[in-house]
Write a protein that holds these residues in place. Sequence first.
Motif, PDB file in Angstrom:
ATOM      1  N   CYS A   1      -5.796  -5.500  -4.694  1.00  0.00           N
ATOM      2  CA  CYS A   1      -6.244  -5.202  -3.323  1.00  0.00           C
ATOM      3  C   CYS A   1      -7.231  -6.267  -2.871  1.00  0.00           C
ATOM      4  O   CYS A   1      -7.978  -6.816  -3.675  1.00  0.00           O
ATOM      5  CB  CYS A   1      -6.931  -3.844  -3.312  1.00  0.00           C
ATOM      6  SG  CYS A   1      -7.829  -3.478  -1.799  1.00  0.00           S
ATOM      7  N   ASP A   2      -7.214  -6.541  -1.563  1.00  0.00           N
ATOM      8  CA  ASP A   2      -8.087  -7.600  -1.043  1.00  0.00           C
ATOM      9  C   ASP A   2      -9.424  -7.093  -0.481  1.00  0.00           C
ATOM     10  O   ASP A   2     -10.245  -7.876  -0.058  1.00  0.00           O
ATOM     11  CB  ASP A   2      -7.359  -8.393   0.043  1.00  0.00           C
ATOM     12  CG  ASP A   2      -7.109  -7.561   1.291  1.00  0.00           C
ATOM     13  OD1 ASP A   2      -7.421  -6.358   1.296  1.00  0.00           O
ATOM     14  OD2 ASP A   2      -6.606  -8.124   2.273  1.00  0.00           O
ATOM     15  N   MET A   3      -9.619  -5.765  -0.462  1.00  0.00           N
ATOM     16  CA  MET A   3     -10.842  -5.265   0.189  1.00  0.00           C
ATOM     17  C   MET A   3     -12.118  -5.702  -0.530  1.00  0.00           C
ATOM     18  O   MET A   3     -13.044  -6.204   0.112  1.00  0.00           O
ATOM     19  CB  MET A   3     -10.792  -3.731   0.313  1.00  0.00           C
ATOM     20  CG  MET A   3     -11.808  -3.155   1.288  1.00  0.00           C
ATOM     21  SD  MET A   3     -11.428  -3.543   3.012  1.00  0.00           S
ATOM     22  CE  MET A   3     -12.660  -4.690   3.463  1.00  0.00           C
TER      23      MET A   3
ATOM     24  N   ASN B   1      -8.579   2.532  -6.332  1.00  0.00           N
ATOM     25  CA  ASN B   1      -8.339   1.624  -5.212  1.00  0.00           C
ATOM     26  C   ASN B   1      -8.839   2.255  -3.907  1.00  0.00           C
ATOM     27  O   ASN B   1      -8.614   3.435  -3.650  1.00  0.00           O
ATOM     28  CB  ASN B   1      -6.850   1.307  -5.099  1.00  0.00           C
ATOM     29  CG  ASN B   1      -6.562   0.426  -3.889  1.00  0.00           C
ATOM     30  OD1 ASN B   1      -5.797   0.797  -3.012  1.00  0.00           O
ATOM     31  ND2 ASN B   1      -7.203  -0.728  -3.818  1.00  0.00           N
ATOM     32  N   HIS B   2      -9.501   1.455  -3.085  1.00  0.00           N
ATOM     33  CA  HIS B   2     -10.116   1.915  -1.823  1.00  0.00           C
ATOM     34  C   HIS B   2     -11.096   3.053  -2.091  1.00  0.00           C
ATOM     35  O   HIS B   2     -11.235   3.975  -1.273  1.00  0.00           O
ATOM     36  CB  HIS B   2      -9.045   2.343  -0.809  1.00  0.00           C
ATOM     37  CG  HIS B   2      -8.253   1.182  -0.265  1.00  0.00           C
ATOM     38  ND1 HIS B   2      -7.299   1.311   0.719  1.00  0.00           N
ATOM     39  CD2 HIS B   2      -8.292  -0.144  -0.549  1.00  0.00           C
ATOM     40  CE1 HIS B   2      -6.778   0.137   1.008  1.00  0.00           C
ATOM     41  NE2 HIS B   2      -7.358  -0.771   0.239  1.00  0.00           N
TER      42      HIS B   2
ATOM     43  N   ASN C   1       0.823  -1.205   0.000  1.00  0.00           N
ATOM     44  CA  ASN C   1       0.000   0.000   0.000  1.00  0.00           C
ATOM     45  C   ASN C   1       0.860   1.260   0.000  1.00  0.00           C
ATOM     46  O   ASN C   1       2.058   1.180   0.250  1.00  0.00           O
ATOM     47  CB  ASN C   1      -0.895  -0.019   1.250  1.00  0.00           C
ATOM     48  CG  ASN C   1      -2.231  -0.659   0.956  1.00  0.00           C
ATOM     49  OD1 ASN C   1      -2.820  -0.406  -0.097  1.00  0.00           O
ATOM     50  ND2 ASN C   1      -2.706  -1.481   1.861  1.00  0.00           N
TER      51      ASN C   1
HETATM   52 MN    MN Z   1      -6.355  -2.721  -0.114  1.00  0.00          MN
END
Ligand code: MN
Length: 441
Positions: free
Chosen positions: A169-171, A199-200, A147
Amino acid sequence: MKKFSILIAGGGSTFTPGIILMLLDNLEQFPIRQIKMYDNDAERQAKIGDACAILLKERAPEIEFSYSTKPEEAFTDIDFVMAHIRVGKYPMRELDEKIPLKHGVVGQETCGPGGVAYGMRSIGGVIDLINHMEKYSPNAWMLNYSNPAAIVAEATRRLKPNSKVLNICDMPIGIEVRMAEILGLNSRKDMDIMYYGLNHFGWWKSIKDKAGNDLMPALKEHVAKYGYVEKKGDSQHTDASWCDTFAKAKDVFAVDPTTLPNTYLKYYLFPDYVVEHSNKEYTRANEVMDGREKFVFGECDKIVKNKTSNNTELHIDEHASYIVDLARAIAFNTKEKMLLIVENNGAIVNFDPTAMVEIPCIVGNAGPEPLVVGAIPQFQKGLMEQQVSVEKLTVEAWIEGSYQKLWQALTMSKTVPSASVAKAILDDLIEANKGYWPILK
Ligand code: MN
Ligand code: NAD
Ligand code: G6P
Protein backbone atom coordinates in the motif's frame (compact mmCIF):
# COMPACT_ATOMS: atom_id res chain seq x y z
CA MET A 1 22.16 -6.08 -16.08
CA LYS A 2 19.16 -8.29 -16.85
CA LYS A 3 16.25 -6.51 -18.54
CA PHE A 4 12.79 -7.30 -17.27
CA SER A 5 9.38 -7.93 -18.80
CA ILE A 6 6.51 -6.23 -16.96
CA LEU A 7 2.75 -6.76 -17.11
CA ILE A 8 0.47 -4.02 -15.82
CA ALA A 9 -2.79 -5.74 -14.85
CA GLY A 10 -5.60 -3.22 -14.84
CA GLY A 11 -4.08 -1.56 -17.92
CA GLY A 12 -7.07 0.80 -18.12
CA SER A 13 -6.37 2.23 -14.65
CA THR A 14 -6.01 5.97 -14.18
CA PHE A 15 -2.63 5.19 -12.60
CA THR A 16 -1.19 3.32 -15.62
CA PRO A 17 0.33 6.29 -17.55
CA GLY A 18 1.93 7.75 -14.40
CA ILE A 19 3.40 4.35 -13.54
CA ILE A 20 4.77 3.85 -17.06
CA LEU A 21 6.41 7.30 -16.92
CA MET A 22 7.82 6.38 -13.49
CA LEU A 23 9.23 3.11 -14.89
CA LEU A 24 10.90 5.06 -17.74
CA ASP A 25 12.39 7.43 -15.18
CA ASN A 26 13.95 4.46 -13.34
CA LEU A 27 15.37 2.43 -16.24
CA GLU A 28 18.95 2.75 -14.98
CA GLN A 29 18.08 1.08 -11.69
CA PHE A 30 15.51 -1.26 -13.19
CA PRO A 31 16.07 -2.06 -16.91
CA ILE A 32 13.01 -3.08 -18.90
CA ARG A 33 12.80 -4.90 -22.25
CA GLN A 34 9.02 -5.26 -22.48
CA ILE A 35 5.85 -3.68 -21.04
CA LYS A 36 2.47 -5.32 -21.58
CA MET A 37 -0.97 -4.34 -20.32
CA TYR A 38 -3.92 -6.55 -19.40
CA ASP A 39 -7.51 -5.55 -18.62
CA ASN A 40 -10.95 -7.13 -19.01
CA ASP A 41 -12.41 -3.90 -20.42
CA ALA A 42 -11.03 -3.72 -23.97
CA GLU A 43 -12.38 -0.27 -24.76
CA ARG A 44 -11.12 1.40 -21.58
CA GLN A 45 -7.69 -0.22 -21.88
CA ALA A 46 -7.32 0.73 -25.56
CA LYS A 47 -7.67 4.44 -24.73
CA ILE A 48 -4.77 4.27 -22.29
CA GLY A 49 -2.87 1.68 -24.34
CA ASP A 50 -2.86 3.65 -27.61
CA ALA A 51 -1.54 6.73 -25.80
CA CYS A 52 1.12 4.70 -23.96
CA ALA A 53 2.22 3.14 -27.27
CA ILE A 54 2.96 6.63 -28.66
CA LEU A 55 4.61 7.76 -25.47
CA LEU A 56 6.88 4.69 -25.35
CA LYS A 57 7.76 4.90 -29.04
CA GLU A 58 8.91 8.49 -28.50
CA ARG A 59 10.71 8.04 -25.20
CA ALA A 60 11.95 4.42 -25.11
CA PRO A 61 11.59 2.82 -28.56
CA GLU A 62 13.74 -0.15 -27.50
CA ILE A 63 10.98 -1.34 -25.11
CA GLU A 64 8.47 -3.72 -26.71
CA PHE A 65 4.90 -2.72 -25.93
CA SER A 66 1.50 -4.37 -26.34
CA TYR A 67 -1.87 -4.66 -24.63
CA SER A 68 -4.40 -7.43 -24.58
CA THR A 69 -7.54 -8.76 -22.93
CA LYS A 70 -6.41 -12.35 -23.54
CA PRO A 71 -4.73 -13.94 -20.52
CA GLU A 72 -2.37 -16.15 -22.52
CA GLU A 73 -1.10 -13.27 -24.65
CA ALA A 74 -0.72 -10.94 -21.68
CA PHE A 75 0.75 -13.26 -19.05
CA THR A 76 3.28 -15.15 -21.22
CA ASP A 77 6.99 -14.22 -20.83
CA ILE A 78 6.54 -11.98 -17.76
CA ASP A 79 8.89 -11.37 -14.80
CA PHE A 80 6.68 -9.03 -12.74
CA VAL A 81 2.92 -8.47 -12.74
CA MET A 82 2.07 -5.06 -11.32
CA ALA A 83 -1.60 -5.43 -10.41
CA HIS A 84 -4.03 -2.58 -9.85
CA ILE A 85 -7.49 -3.74 -10.88
CA ARG A 86 -10.76 -2.22 -9.65
CA VAL A 87 -13.49 -4.83 -10.06
CA GLY A 88 -16.72 -2.95 -10.86
CA LYS A 89 -14.82 0.26 -11.65
CA TYR A 90 -15.90 3.69 -10.40
CA PRO A 91 -19.68 3.20 -10.74
CA MET A 92 -19.48 0.38 -8.17
CA ARG A 93 -17.14 2.44 -5.95
CA GLU A 94 -19.82 5.12 -6.01
CA LEU A 95 -22.38 2.62 -4.70
CA ASP A 96 -19.94 1.32 -2.06
CA GLU A 97 -19.77 4.87 -0.76
CA LYS A 98 -23.40 5.94 -1.18
CA ILE A 99 -25.24 2.85 0.14
CA PRO A 100 -23.75 2.94 3.67
CA LEU A 101 -24.14 6.75 3.77
CA LYS A 102 -27.85 6.34 3.05
CA HIS A 103 -27.98 4.38 6.33
CA GLY A 104 -25.97 7.02 8.21
CA VAL A 105 -22.74 4.97 8.07
CA VAL A 106 -19.27 5.86 6.72
CA GLY A 107 -19.15 5.43 2.93
CA GLN A 108 -15.54 4.75 1.95
CA GLU A 109 -13.63 2.84 -0.73
CA THR A 110 -11.76 0.49 1.64
CA CYS A 111 -13.14 1.14 5.16
CA GLY A 112 -16.41 -0.07 6.69
CA PRO A 113 -19.21 -1.65 4.58
CA GLY A 114 -17.88 -0.07 1.34
CA GLY A 115 -14.55 -1.85 1.81
CA VAL A 116 -16.31 -5.15 2.56
CA ALA A 117 -18.44 -4.78 -0.59
CA TYR A 118 -15.37 -3.96 -2.70
CA GLY A 119 -13.54 -6.92 -1.11
CA MET A 120 -16.33 -9.31 -2.10
CA ARG A 121 -15.87 -8.12 -5.72
CA SER A 122 -12.05 -8.05 -5.75
CA ILE A 123 -11.21 -11.49 -4.37
CA GLY A 124 -12.23 -13.39 -7.51
CA GLY A 125 -10.56 -10.90 -9.86
CA VAL A 126 -7.22 -11.01 -8.06
CA ILE A 127 -7.26 -14.81 -7.71
CA ASP A 128 -7.86 -15.04 -11.49
CA LEU A 129 -4.77 -12.86 -12.10
CA ILE A 130 -2.67 -15.14 -9.88
CA ASN A 131 -3.93 -18.22 -11.73
CA HIS A 132 -3.07 -16.67 -15.10
CA MET A 133 0.40 -15.70 -13.87
CA GLU A 134 1.09 -19.19 -12.51
CA LYS A 135 -0.12 -20.83 -15.70
CA TYR A 136 1.77 -18.70 -18.23
CA SER A 137 4.78 -17.33 -16.28
CA PRO A 138 5.30 -19.61 -13.27
CA ASN A 139 8.50 -17.86 -12.18
CA ALA A 140 6.95 -14.38 -12.09
CA TRP A 141 6.14 -12.33 -8.98
CA MET A 142 2.98 -10.29 -8.54
CA LEU A 143 3.24 -6.91 -6.87
CA ASN A 144 -0.37 -6.30 -5.90
CA TYR A 145 -1.84 -2.97 -4.87
CA SER A 146 -5.42 -3.72 -5.92
CA ASN A 147 -7.75 -2.73 -3.09
CA PRO A 148 -9.12 -3.41 -0.58
CA ALA A 149 -5.60 -4.69 0.11
CA ALA A 150 -6.38 -6.01 3.62
CA ILE A 151 -9.18 -8.29 2.40
CA VAL A 152 -7.37 -9.22 -0.82
CA ALA A 153 -4.26 -10.15 1.19
CA GLU A 154 -6.29 -12.36 3.56
CA ALA A 155 -7.89 -14.03 0.52
CA THR A 156 -4.47 -14.75 -1.02
CA ARG A 157 -3.31 -16.19 2.34
CA ARG A 158 -6.35 -18.50 2.48
CA LEU A 159 -6.63 -19.46 -1.18
CA LYS A 160 -3.11 -19.08 -2.63
CA PRO A 161 -0.73 -19.55 0.32
CA ASN A 162 2.27 -20.57 -1.80
CA SER A 163 1.93 -18.00 -4.56
CA LYS A 164 4.53 -15.33 -5.23
CA VAL A 165 2.29 -12.38 -4.42
CA LEU A 166 3.37 -9.31 -2.46
CA ASN A 167 0.63 -7.01 -1.17
CA ILE A 168 1.63 -3.39 -0.69
CA CYS A 169 0.00 0.00 0.00
CA ASP A 170 1.17 3.52 -0.75
CA MET A 171 -0.51 5.35 2.16
CA PRO A 172 2.35 5.01 4.67
CA ILE A 173 4.72 6.17 1.91
CA GLY A 174 2.61 9.27 1.22
CA ILE A 175 2.55 10.07 4.94
CA GLU A 176 6.29 9.44 5.30
CA VAL A 177 6.95 11.87 2.43
CA ARG A 178 5.07 14.46 4.48
CA MET A 179 6.94 13.52 7.67
CA ALA A 180 10.29 14.00 5.92
CA GLU A 181 9.13 17.43 4.73
CA ILE A 182 7.97 18.40 8.23
CA LEU A 183 11.43 17.43 9.52
CA GLY A 184 13.29 19.20 6.70
CA LEU A 185 14.86 15.95 5.45
CA ASN A 186 15.68 15.38 1.77
CA SER A 187 13.90 12.05 1.56
CA ARG A 188 11.62 9.70 3.48
CA LYS A 189 14.46 7.21 3.12
CA ASP A 190 16.48 9.29 5.61
CA MET A 191 14.12 7.96 8.29
CA ASP A 192 14.34 4.59 10.00
CA ILE A 193 10.81 3.62 10.96
CA MET A 194 8.96 1.00 12.97
CA TYR A 195 5.27 0.66 12.02
CA TYR A 196 2.61 -1.94 12.72
CA GLY A 197 -1.07 -2.55 12.08
CA LEU A 198 -3.43 -3.86 9.44
CA ASN A 199 -3.67 -2.28 5.99
CA HIS A 200 -5.23 1.22 6.25
CA PHE A 201 -5.21 0.65 10.02
CA GLY A 202 -1.78 1.22 11.58
CA TRP A 203 0.64 3.29 13.67
CA TRP A 204 4.28 4.40 13.64
CA LYS A 205 5.83 3.47 16.96
CA SER A 206 9.30 4.79 16.29
CA ILE A 207 10.96 7.10 13.76
CA LYS A 208 14.68 7.81 13.92
CA ASP A 209 17.29 9.38 11.68
CA LYS A 210 20.10 7.24 10.31
CA ALA A 211 22.31 8.21 13.27
CA GLY A 212 19.67 6.84 15.64
CA ASN A 213 18.31 10.17 16.91
CA ASP A 214 14.63 10.11 17.88
CA LEU A 215 12.52 12.14 15.42
CA MET A 216 9.17 11.39 17.09
CA PRO A 217 9.13 14.44 19.45
CA ALA A 218 9.50 16.95 16.58
CA LEU A 219 6.90 15.13 14.47
CA LYS A 220 4.43 14.87 17.35
CA GLU A 221 4.73 18.59 18.01
CA HIS A 222 3.74 19.29 14.38
CA VAL A 223 1.00 16.65 14.18
CA ALA A 224 -0.58 17.86 17.45
CA LYS A 225 -1.04 21.29 15.82
CA TYR A 226 -1.53 20.61 12.10
CA GLY A 227 -1.94 16.88 11.56
CA TYR A 228 0.07 15.88 8.49
CA VAL A 229 -0.59 19.18 6.72
CA GLU A 230 2.66 20.82 5.60
CA LYS A 231 3.68 23.18 2.80
CA LYS A 232 4.56 20.84 -0.06
CA GLY A 233 2.37 17.73 0.32
CA ASP A 234 2.92 14.43 -1.45
CA SER A 235 2.34 13.94 -5.18
CA GLN A 236 -0.50 11.42 -4.89
CA HIS A 237 -2.93 12.98 -2.41
CA THR A 238 -3.64 16.54 -3.52
CA ASP A 239 -7.44 17.04 -3.67
CA ALA A 240 -9.25 19.11 -1.01
CA SER A 241 -10.84 16.02 0.57
CA TRP A 242 -7.36 14.53 1.08
CA CYS A 243 -6.20 17.79 2.70
CA ASP A 244 -9.08 17.44 5.21
CA THR A 245 -7.96 13.89 5.96
CA PHE A 246 -4.38 15.02 6.62
CA ALA A 247 -5.64 17.78 8.93
CA LYS A 248 -7.96 15.38 10.81
CA ALA A 249 -4.88 13.29 11.74
CA LYS A 250 -4.44 15.88 14.51
CA ASP A 251 -7.55 14.52 16.30
CA VAL A 252 -6.66 10.90 15.55
CA PHE A 253 -3.21 11.50 17.08
CA ALA A 254 -4.79 12.98 20.24
CA VAL A 255 -6.46 9.63 21.01
CA ASP A 256 -3.05 7.94 21.35
CA PRO A 257 -0.17 10.43 21.52
CA THR A 258 2.40 7.66 22.10
CA THR A 259 2.27 6.73 18.39
CA LEU A 260 1.67 8.48 15.04
CA PRO A 261 -1.45 7.29 13.20
CA ASN A 262 -2.29 6.26 9.64
CA THR A 263 -4.81 8.77 8.25
CA TYR A 264 -7.36 5.98 7.55
CA LEU A 265 -7.99 5.57 11.30
CA LYS A 266 -10.27 8.62 11.13
CA TYR A 267 -13.01 6.44 9.63
CA TYR A 268 -12.94 4.13 12.67
CA LEU A 269 -12.29 6.63 15.49
CA PHE A 270 -14.45 9.51 14.19
CA PRO A 271 -17.17 7.88 12.06
CA ASP A 272 -19.81 10.37 13.28
CA TYR A 273 -17.64 13.30 12.17
CA VAL A 274 -16.96 11.63 8.80
CA VAL A 275 -20.67 11.02 8.11
CA GLU A 276 -21.58 14.60 9.11
CA HIS A 277 -18.94 15.92 6.71
CA SER A 278 -19.95 13.67 3.79
CA ASN A 279 -22.16 14.71 0.91
CA LYS A 280 -24.57 11.81 0.32
CA GLU A 281 -25.06 12.90 -3.30
CA TYR A 282 -21.41 13.55 -4.22
CA THR A 283 -18.74 11.27 -2.75
CA ARG A 284 -15.04 10.65 -3.42
CA ALA A 285 -15.93 8.42 -6.42
CA ASN A 286 -17.64 11.43 -8.03
CA GLU A 287 -14.61 13.61 -7.30
CA VAL A 288 -12.31 11.03 -8.88
CA MET A 289 -14.54 10.53 -11.96
CA ASP A 290 -14.79 14.31 -12.47
CA GLY A 291 -11.12 14.86 -11.65
CA ARG A 292 -8.43 12.22 -12.16
CA GLU A 293 -10.38 10.02 -14.59
CA LYS A 294 -11.40 12.92 -16.89
CA PHE A 295 -7.88 14.35 -16.77
CA VAL A 296 -6.03 11.09 -17.54
CA PHE A 297 -8.41 9.94 -20.29
CA GLY A 298 -8.53 13.48 -21.74
CA GLU A 299 -4.72 13.62 -21.93
CA CYS A 300 -4.60 10.14 -23.51
CA ASP A 301 -7.18 11.20 -26.14
CA LYS A 302 -5.02 14.23 -26.95
CA ILE A 303 -1.89 12.13 -27.40
CA VAL A 304 -3.70 9.81 -29.80
CA LYS A 305 -5.30 12.70 -31.71
CA ASN A 306 -2.02 14.65 -32.01
CA LYS A 307 -0.03 11.44 -32.64
CA THR A 308 2.57 12.71 -30.18
CA SER A 309 3.07 12.95 -26.43
CA ASN A 310 4.86 16.29 -26.73
CA ASN A 311 3.11 18.84 -24.51
CA THR A 312 1.16 16.22 -22.57
CA GLU A 313 0.33 17.18 -19.00
CA LEU A 314 0.55 13.56 -17.86
CA HIS A 315 3.24 13.41 -15.23
CA ILE A 316 5.47 10.86 -13.56
CA ASP A 317 3.81 9.20 -10.60
CA GLU A 318 6.94 9.80 -8.53
CA HIS A 319 5.62 8.34 -5.33
CA ALA A 320 4.94 5.04 -7.16
CA SER A 321 8.70 4.45 -7.32
CA TYR A 322 8.13 2.20 -4.28
CA ILE A 323 6.96 -0.36 -6.84
CA VAL A 324 10.40 -0.25 -8.47
CA ASP A 325 12.04 -0.51 -5.04
CA LEU A 326 10.01 -3.66 -4.42
CA ALA A 327 10.73 -5.19 -7.83
CA ARG A 328 14.45 -4.38 -7.42
CA ALA A 329 14.48 -5.95 -3.95
CA ILE A 330 13.22 -9.22 -5.47
CA ALA A 331 15.26 -9.03 -8.69
CA PHE A 332 18.59 -7.87 -7.20
CA ASN A 333 18.24 -9.14 -3.61
CA THR A 334 18.69 -5.60 -2.27
CA LYS A 335 17.36 -6.47 1.22
CA GLU A 336 15.57 -3.13 1.38
CA LYS A 337 13.35 -2.60 4.42
CA MET A 338 9.77 -2.07 3.21
CA LEU A 339 6.27 -2.12 4.71
CA LEU A 340 4.32 -5.08 3.32
CA ILE A 341 1.08 -6.85 4.18
CA VAL A 342 2.21 -10.29 5.38
CA GLU A 343 1.08 -13.09 7.68
CA ASN A 344 1.85 -12.06 11.28
CA ASN A 345 3.32 -15.40 12.26
CA GLY A 346 4.59 -14.10 15.62
CA ALA A 347 6.02 -10.75 14.48
CA ILE A 348 3.47 -8.95 16.70
CA VAL A 349 3.85 -11.35 19.60
CA ASN A 350 0.50 -10.69 21.30
CA PHE A 351 -1.61 -10.85 18.11
CA ASP A 352 -3.25 -13.57 15.98
CA PRO A 353 -0.41 -15.37 14.14
CA THR A 354 -2.68 -15.88 11.10
CA ALA A 355 -3.62 -12.20 10.71
CA MET A 356 -2.37 -10.34 7.63
CA VAL A 357 -0.53 -7.38 9.17
CA GLU A 358 1.30 -4.40 7.67
CA ILE A 359 4.80 -4.40 9.12
CA PRO A 360 8.40 -3.75 8.03
CA CYS A 361 10.03 -6.60 6.13
CA ILE A 362 13.49 -7.11 4.69
CA VAL A 363 12.88 -7.96 1.04
CA GLY A 364 15.25 -10.14 -0.96
CA ASN A 365 15.05 -12.62 -3.83
CA ALA A 366 13.27 -15.19 -1.65
CA GLY A 367 10.54 -12.68 -0.73
CA PRO A 368 9.86 -10.77 2.48
CA GLU A 369 11.33 -11.56 5.89
CA PRO A 370 9.11 -9.79 8.45
CA LEU A 371 10.83 -8.01 11.34
CA VAL A 372 9.81 -8.63 14.95
CA VAL A 373 7.52 -5.86 16.20
CA GLY A 374 7.13 -7.20 19.75
CA ALA A 375 4.05 -6.66 21.91
CA ILE A 376 1.57 -3.93 21.02
CA PRO A 377 -0.52 -1.86 23.50
CA GLN A 378 -4.07 -2.81 24.53
CA PHE A 379 -5.69 0.06 22.59
CA GLN A 380 -4.22 -0.94 19.24
CA LYS A 381 -4.60 -4.65 19.97
CA GLY A 382 -8.31 -4.26 20.74
CA LEU A 383 -9.00 -2.22 17.63
CA MET A 384 -7.00 -4.58 15.42
CA GLU A 385 -8.70 -7.73 16.81
CA GLN A 386 -12.07 -6.27 15.85
CA GLN A 387 -10.99 -5.08 12.39
CA VAL A 388 -9.07 -8.23 11.47
CA SER A 389 -12.22 -10.18 12.33
CA VAL A 390 -14.19 -8.07 9.83
CA GLU A 391 -11.59 -8.94 7.18
CA LYS A 392 -11.42 -12.66 8.00
CA LEU A 393 -15.21 -13.02 8.18
CA THR A 394 -15.54 -11.32 4.79
CA VAL A 395 -13.13 -13.79 3.19
CA GLU A 396 -14.89 -16.71 4.90
CA ALA A 397 -18.23 -15.39 3.64
CA TRP A 398 -16.83 -15.23 0.08
CA ILE A 399 -15.37 -18.78 0.25
CA GLU A 400 -18.45 -20.35 1.86
CA GLY A 401 -21.10 -18.16 0.20
CA SER A 402 -22.36 -17.34 3.69
CA TYR A 403 -24.89 -14.55 4.27
CA GLN A 404 -24.56 -15.12 8.03
CA LYS A 405 -20.80 -14.51 8.04
CA LEU A 406 -21.05 -11.38 5.92
CA TRP A 407 -23.73 -10.03 8.24
CA GLN A 408 -21.37 -10.77 11.15
CA ALA A 409 -18.51 -9.03 9.31
CA LEU A 410 -20.57 -5.85 8.86
CA THR A 411 -21.89 -6.05 12.42
CA MET A 412 -18.29 -6.32 13.68
CA SER A 413 -17.13 -3.16 11.86
CA LYS A 414 -16.49 -0.29 14.24
CA THR A 415 -18.15 2.00 11.67
CA VAL A 416 -21.54 0.21 11.99
CA PRO A 417 -23.73 0.94 15.04
CA SER A 418 -25.86 -2.24 15.23
CA ALA A 419 -26.68 -5.62 13.73
CA SER A 420 -29.94 -4.24 12.33
CA VAL A 421 -28.17 -1.41 10.49
CA ALA A 422 -25.62 -3.97 9.28
CA LYS A 423 -28.43 -6.14 7.88
CA ALA A 424 -30.14 -3.25 6.11
CA ILE A 425 -26.86 -2.20 4.47
CA LEU A 426 -26.03 -5.79 3.57
CA ASP A 427 -29.36 -6.33 1.82
CA ASP A 428 -28.86 -3.17 -0.25
CA LEU A 429 -25.28 -4.17 -1.09
CA ILE A 430 -26.37 -7.65 -2.22
CA GLU A 431 -28.86 -6.09 -4.62
CA ALA A 432 -26.25 -3.64 -5.98
CA ASN A 433 -23.51 -6.27 -6.38
CA LYS A 434 -25.51 -8.88 -8.32
CA GLY A 435 -23.19 -10.53 -10.82
CA TYR A 436 -20.08 -9.46 -8.87
CA TRP A 437 -20.51 -11.31 -5.55
CA PRO A 438 -20.88 -15.05 -5.07
CA ILE A 439 -24.49 -15.97 -4.26
CA LEU A 440 -24.96 -15.88 -0.48
CA LYS A 441 -27.07 -18.52 1.26
MN1 MN B 1 -3.66 1.72 0.26
P1 NAD C 1 -9.59 2.33 -12.44
O1 NAD C 1 -11.03 1.89 -12.39
O2 NAD C 1 -9.23 3.53 -13.21
O3 NAD C 1 -8.73 1.13 -13.05
C1 NAD C 1 -8.92 -0.20 -12.76
C2 NAD C 1 -8.91 -1.04 -14.04
O4 NAD C 1 -9.06 -2.42 -13.66
C3 NAD C 1 -10.04 -0.73 -15.02
O5 NAD C 1 -9.53 -0.42 -16.29
C4 NAD C 1 -10.86 -2.02 -15.05
O6 NAD C 1 -11.42 -2.30 -16.30
C5 NAD C 1 -9.82 -3.05 -14.67
N1 NAD C 1 -10.39 -4.30 -14.16
C6 NAD C 1 -11.47 -4.45 -13.35
N2 NAD C 1 -11.66 -5.74 -13.08
C7 NAD C 1 -10.70 -6.44 -13.73
C8 NAD C 1 -10.40 -7.82 -13.86
N3 NAD C 1 -11.12 -8.75 -13.21
N4 NAD C 1 -9.35 -8.18 -14.63
C9 NAD C 1 -8.61 -7.24 -15.26
N5 NAD C 1 -8.85 -5.92 -15.19
C10 NAD C 1 -9.89 -5.52 -14.43
O7 NAD C 1 -9.11 2.44 -10.93
P2 NAD C 1 -7.94 3.30 -10.24
O8 NAD C 1 -8.54 4.37 -9.44
O9 NAD C 1 -6.92 3.66 -11.24
O10 NAD C 1 -7.36 2.26 -9.21
C11 NAD C 1 -6.90 0.98 -9.57
C12 NAD C 1 -6.66 0.13 -8.34
O11 NAD C 1 -5.52 0.54 -7.64
C13 NAD C 1 -7.80 0.16 -7.33
O12 NAD C 1 -7.95 -1.13 -6.77
C14 NAD C 1 -7.29 1.10 -6.28
O13 NAD C 1 -7.97 0.93 -5.08
C15 NAD C 1 -5.85 0.68 -6.26
N6 NAD C 1 -4.90 1.59 -5.62
C16 NAD C 1 -4.22 1.09 -4.58
C17 NAD C 1 -3.29 1.84 -3.93
C18 NAD C 1 -2.61 1.24 -2.73
O14 NAD C 1 -2.08 1.91 -1.93
N7 NAD C 1 -2.67 -0.07 -2.51
C19 NAD C 1 -3.04 3.13 -4.37
C20 NAD C 1 -3.75 3.65 -5.44
C21 NAD C 1 -4.68 2.84 -6.07
C1 G6P D 1 -4.40 5.93 -0.91
C2 G6P D 1 -4.53 4.51 -0.49
C3 G6P D 1 -5.01 3.68 -1.63
C4 G6P D 1 -6.30 4.23 -2.17
C5 G6P D 1 -6.12 5.66 -2.58
C6 G6P D 1 -7.46 6.25 -2.95
O1 G6P D 1 -3.33 6.10 -1.78
O2 G6P D 1 -3.35 3.97 0.01
O3 G6P D 1 -5.17 2.37 -1.17
O4 G6P D 1 -6.73 3.49 -3.29
O5 G6P D 1 -5.60 6.40 -1.52
O6 G6P D 1 -7.26 7.41 -3.64
P1 G6P D 1 -8.42 8.09 -4.49
O7 G6P D 1 -7.72 9.29 -5.00
O8 G6P D 1 -8.81 7.10 -5.56
O9 G6P D 1 -9.52 8.36 -3.54
